[in-house]
Design a protein around this motif. Structure first.
Motif, PDB file in Angstrom:
ATOM      1  N   ARG A  27       0.716  -1.112  -0.121  1.00  0.00           N
ATOM      2  CA  ARG A  27       0.345   0.115   0.204  1.00  0.00           C
ATOM      3  C   ARG A  27       0.735   0.903   0.241  1.00  0.00           C
ATOM      4  O   ARG A  27       0.713   1.911  -0.722  1.00  0.00           O
ATOM      5  CB  ARG A  27      -1.152   0.032   1.250  1.00  0.00           C
ATOM      6  CG  ARG A  27      -2.351   1.020   1.032  1.00  0.00           C
ATOM      7  CD  ARG A  27      -3.470   0.693   2.225  1.00  0.00           C
ATOM      8  NE  ARG A  27      -2.489   0.390   3.627  1.00  0.00           N
ATOM      9  CZ  ARG A  27      -3.267  -1.114   4.168  1.00  0.00           C
ATOM     10  NH1 ARG A  27      -4.068  -1.498   3.208  1.00  0.00           N
ATOM     11  NH2 ARG A  27      -3.085  -1.589   5.180  1.00  0.00           N
ATOM     12  N   ASP A  29       4.499   1.479  -0.658  1.00  0.00           N
ATOM     13  CA  ASP A  29       4.692   1.539  -2.508  1.00  0.00           C
ATOM     14  C   ASP A  29       3.964   1.963  -2.966  1.00  0.00           C
ATOM     15  O   ASP A  29       4.307   3.045  -4.081  1.00  0.00           O
ATOM     16  CB  ASP A  29       5.424   0.548  -3.040  1.00  0.00           C
ATOM     17  CG  ASP A  29       6.270  -0.833  -1.825  1.00  0.00           C
ATOM     18  OD1 ASP A  29       6.556   0.058  -0.898  1.00  0.00           O
ATOM     19  OD2 ASP A  29       6.453  -1.462  -1.622  1.00  0.00           O
ATOM     20  N   GLU A  30       2.854   2.478  -3.232  1.00  0.00           N
ATOM     21  CA  GLU A  30       1.926   2.301  -4.090  1.00  0.00           C
ATOM     22  C   GLU A  30       1.750   4.305  -4.413  1.00  0.00           C
ATOM     23  O   GLU A  30       1.959   4.871  -5.239  1.00  0.00           O
ATOM     24  CB  GLU A  30       0.237   1.947  -4.046  1.00  0.00           C
ATOM     25  CG  GLU A  30       0.019   0.433  -4.640  1.00  0.00           C
ATOM     26  CD  GLU A  30      -1.284  -0.258  -4.400  1.00  0.00           C
ATOM     27  OE1 GLU A  30      -2.067  -0.116  -3.739  1.00  0.00           O
ATOM     28  OE2 GLU A  30      -1.090  -1.592  -4.461  1.00  0.00           O
ATOM     29  N   GLY A  31       1.570   4.544  -3.353  1.00  0.00           N
ATOM     30  CA  GLY A  31       1.867   5.833  -2.839  1.00  0.00           C
ATOM     31  C   GLY A  31       2.807   6.655  -3.051  1.00  0.00           C
ATOM     32  O   GLY A  31       2.879   7.663  -4.144  1.00  0.00           O
ATOM     33  N   ARG A  33       5.251   5.419  -5.470  1.00  0.00           N
ATOM     34  CA  ARG A  33       5.489   5.192  -6.446  1.00  0.00           C
ATOM     35  C   ARG A  33       5.132   6.907  -7.505  1.00  0.00           C
ATOM     36  O   ARG A  33       5.416   7.311  -8.556  1.00  0.00           O
ATOM     37  CB  ARG A  33       5.066   4.569  -7.121  1.00  0.00           C
ATOM     38  CG  ARG A  33       5.691   4.262  -8.677  1.00  0.00           C
ATOM     39  CD  ARG A  33       5.055   2.879  -9.392  1.00  0.00           C
ATOM     40  NE  ARG A  33       4.241   2.005  -8.453  1.00  0.00           N
ATOM     41  CZ  ARG A  33       3.980   0.901  -7.739  1.00  0.00           C
ATOM     42  NH1 ARG A  33       5.522   0.253  -7.500  1.00  0.00           N
ATOM     43  NH2 ARG A  33       2.968   0.006  -7.284  1.00  0.00           N
ATOM     44  N   GLN A  34       4.123   6.754  -6.902  1.00  0.00           N
ATOM     45  CA  GLN A  34       2.956   8.151  -7.628  1.00  0.00           C
ATOM     46  C   GLN A  34       4.182   9.277  -7.274  1.00  0.00           C
ATOM     47  O   GLN A  34       3.745  10.239  -8.444  1.00  0.00           O
ATOM     48  CB  GLN A  34       1.811   8.223  -7.387  1.00  0.00           C
ATOM     49  CG  GLN A  34       0.597   7.553  -7.279  1.00  0.00           C
ATOM     50  CD  GLN A  34      -0.722   7.218  -7.125  1.00  0.00           C
ATOM     51  OE1 GLN A  34      -1.112   8.627  -6.384  1.00  0.00           O
ATOM     52  NE2 GLN A  34      -1.246   6.345  -7.436  1.00  0.00           N
ATOM     53  N   LEU A  35       4.846   9.711  -6.422  1.00  0.00           N
ATOM     54  CA  LEU A  35       5.909  10.293  -6.046  1.00  0.00           C
ATOM     55  C   LEU A  35       6.916  10.228  -6.413  1.00  0.00           C
ATOM     56  O   LEU A  35       8.206  11.555  -6.345  1.00  0.00           O
ATOM     57  CB  LEU A  35       6.033  10.654  -4.811  1.00  0.00           C
ATOM     58  CG  LEU A  35       4.137  11.417  -3.796  1.00  0.00           C
ATOM     59  CD1 LEU A  35       4.608  11.236  -2.637  1.00  0.00           C
ATOM     60  CD2 LEU A  35       3.655  12.738  -4.427  1.00  0.00           C
ATOM     61  N   GLY A  36       7.624   9.362  -7.144  1.00  0.00           N
ATOM     62  CA  GLY A  36       8.674   8.765  -7.513  1.00  0.00           C
ATOM     63  C   GLY A  36       9.580   8.205  -7.007  1.00  0.00           C
ATOM     64  O   GLY A  36      10.856   8.436  -7.232  1.00  0.00           O
ATOM     65  N   TRP A  42      12.256   7.541   0.825  1.00  0.00           N
ATOM     66  CA  TRP A  42      11.442   7.643   1.194  1.00  0.00           C
ATOM     67  C   TRP A  42      12.116   7.645   2.919  1.00  0.00           C
ATOM     68  O   TRP A  42      11.543   8.729   3.703  1.00  0.00           O
ATOM     69  CB  TRP A  42      10.217   6.845   1.330  1.00  0.00           C
ATOM     70  CG  TRP A  42       9.226   6.975   2.435  1.00  0.00           C
ATOM     71  CD1 TRP A  42       8.600   6.345   3.637  1.00  0.00           C
ATOM     72  CD2 TRP A  42       8.575   7.823   2.662  1.00  0.00           C
ATOM     73  NE1 TRP A  42       8.060   7.157   4.750  1.00  0.00           N
ATOM     74  CE2 TRP A  42       7.775   8.406   4.200  1.00  0.00           C
ATOM     75  CE3 TRP A  42       8.557   9.511   2.172  1.00  0.00           C
ATOM     76  CZ2 TRP A  42       6.917   9.672   4.216  1.00  0.00           C
ATOM     77  CZ3 TRP A  42       7.556  10.454   2.906  1.00  0.00           C
ATOM     78  CH2 TRP A  42       7.164  10.604   3.502  1.00  0.00           C
ATOM     79  N   LYS A 109       4.975  15.738   0.123  1.00  0.00           N
ATOM     80  CA  LYS A 109       3.005  14.734  -0.138  1.00  0.00           C
ATOM     81  C   LYS A 109       3.431  13.776   0.516  1.00  0.00           C
ATOM     82  O   LYS A 109       2.588  13.047   0.354  1.00  0.00           O
ATOM     83  CB  LYS A 109       3.985  15.579  -1.865  1.00  0.00           C
ATOM     84  CG  LYS A 109       3.523  17.140  -2.144  1.00  0.00           C
ATOM     85  CD  LYS A 109       3.602  16.116  -3.759  1.00  0.00           C
ATOM     86  CE  LYS A 109       3.294  17.707  -4.366  1.00  0.00           C
ATOM     87  NZ  LYS A 109       3.747  18.563  -5.627  1.00  0.00           N
ATOM     88  N   LEU A 113       0.497  10.477   3.181  1.00  0.00           N
ATOM     89  CA  LEU A 113       0.187   8.864   2.717  1.00  0.00           C
ATOM     90  C   LEU A 113       0.814   7.834   3.848  1.00  0.00           C
ATOM     91  O   LEU A 113       0.167   6.897   3.688  1.00  0.00           O
ATOM     92  CB  LEU A 113       0.906   8.583   1.192  1.00  0.00           C
ATOM     93  CG  LEU A 113       0.670   9.784   0.000  1.00  0.00           C
ATOM     94  CD1 LEU A 113       2.011   9.276  -0.997  1.00  0.00           C
ATOM     95  CD2 LEU A 113      -0.707   9.462  -0.666  1.00  0.00           C
TER      96      LEU A 113
END
Length: 151
Positions: A27, A29-31, A33-36, A42, A109, A113
């Motif tokens: 969960r 990782d999905e968020g 990934r949207q931030l690159g 992270w 950002k 998440l």
């Protein structure tokens, strides 16, 4: 098969820990990934931006990875414009790491998440259960201080 000597995968502590971690990690990782980001980048962003760590060795220790993995991720993050590395003026062998403006923006950002992701699983526990689970996980990890090559 003799049930006294069989190994029950789904009953094992390792399996239960792994499955819970995978759900949480997937969960997050999905968020990210949207931030690159990766989970590793992270963790480094948190180490530098939230914990104020500037030395690669302290970042490695905080994240729980070895120095080689830290060097790799710092190089990647620098290329992505998330961090800046500077050699110290007195001892050029020492490097100081800081977040760039882009790194600070991505960290800002990412925090919601991560908070939301944590809340999803922790909401399934009472406050006392959460405290007890945290205590027990720390107990299980005690003495396991060997840095990992990755998370």
């Amino acid at each position: 098969m003799d049930s006294d000597t069989s190994y029950r995968l789904h009953d094992s502590l390792g399996y239960q820990l792994s499955m819970a971690a995978r759900v949480q990690e997937r969960r997050l990782d999905e968020g990210l990934r949207q931030l690159g980001l990766t989970r590793m980048s992270w963790c480094v962003l948190l180490a530098v931006g939230s914990e104020g760590l500037e030395q690669p060795s302290l970042i490695a220790e905080f994240v729980g990875i070895d120095r080689t993995a830290t060097s790799r991720i710092l190089r990647t993050m620098e290329g992505a414009g998330l961090i800046a590395r500077m050699s110290e003026s007195v001892d050029r062998r020492k490097t100081s790491v800081s977040l760039t403006a882009r790194g600070k923006d991505v960290l800002d950002k990412g925090v919601p998440l991560a908070v939301d992701n944590n809340q999803i699983m922790s909401a399934r526990l009472t406050g006392d259960e959460f405290t007890e689970l945290s205590r027990l996980l720390q107990k299980v990890r005690a003495g396991e201080d060997t840095p990992l090559s990755g998370i």
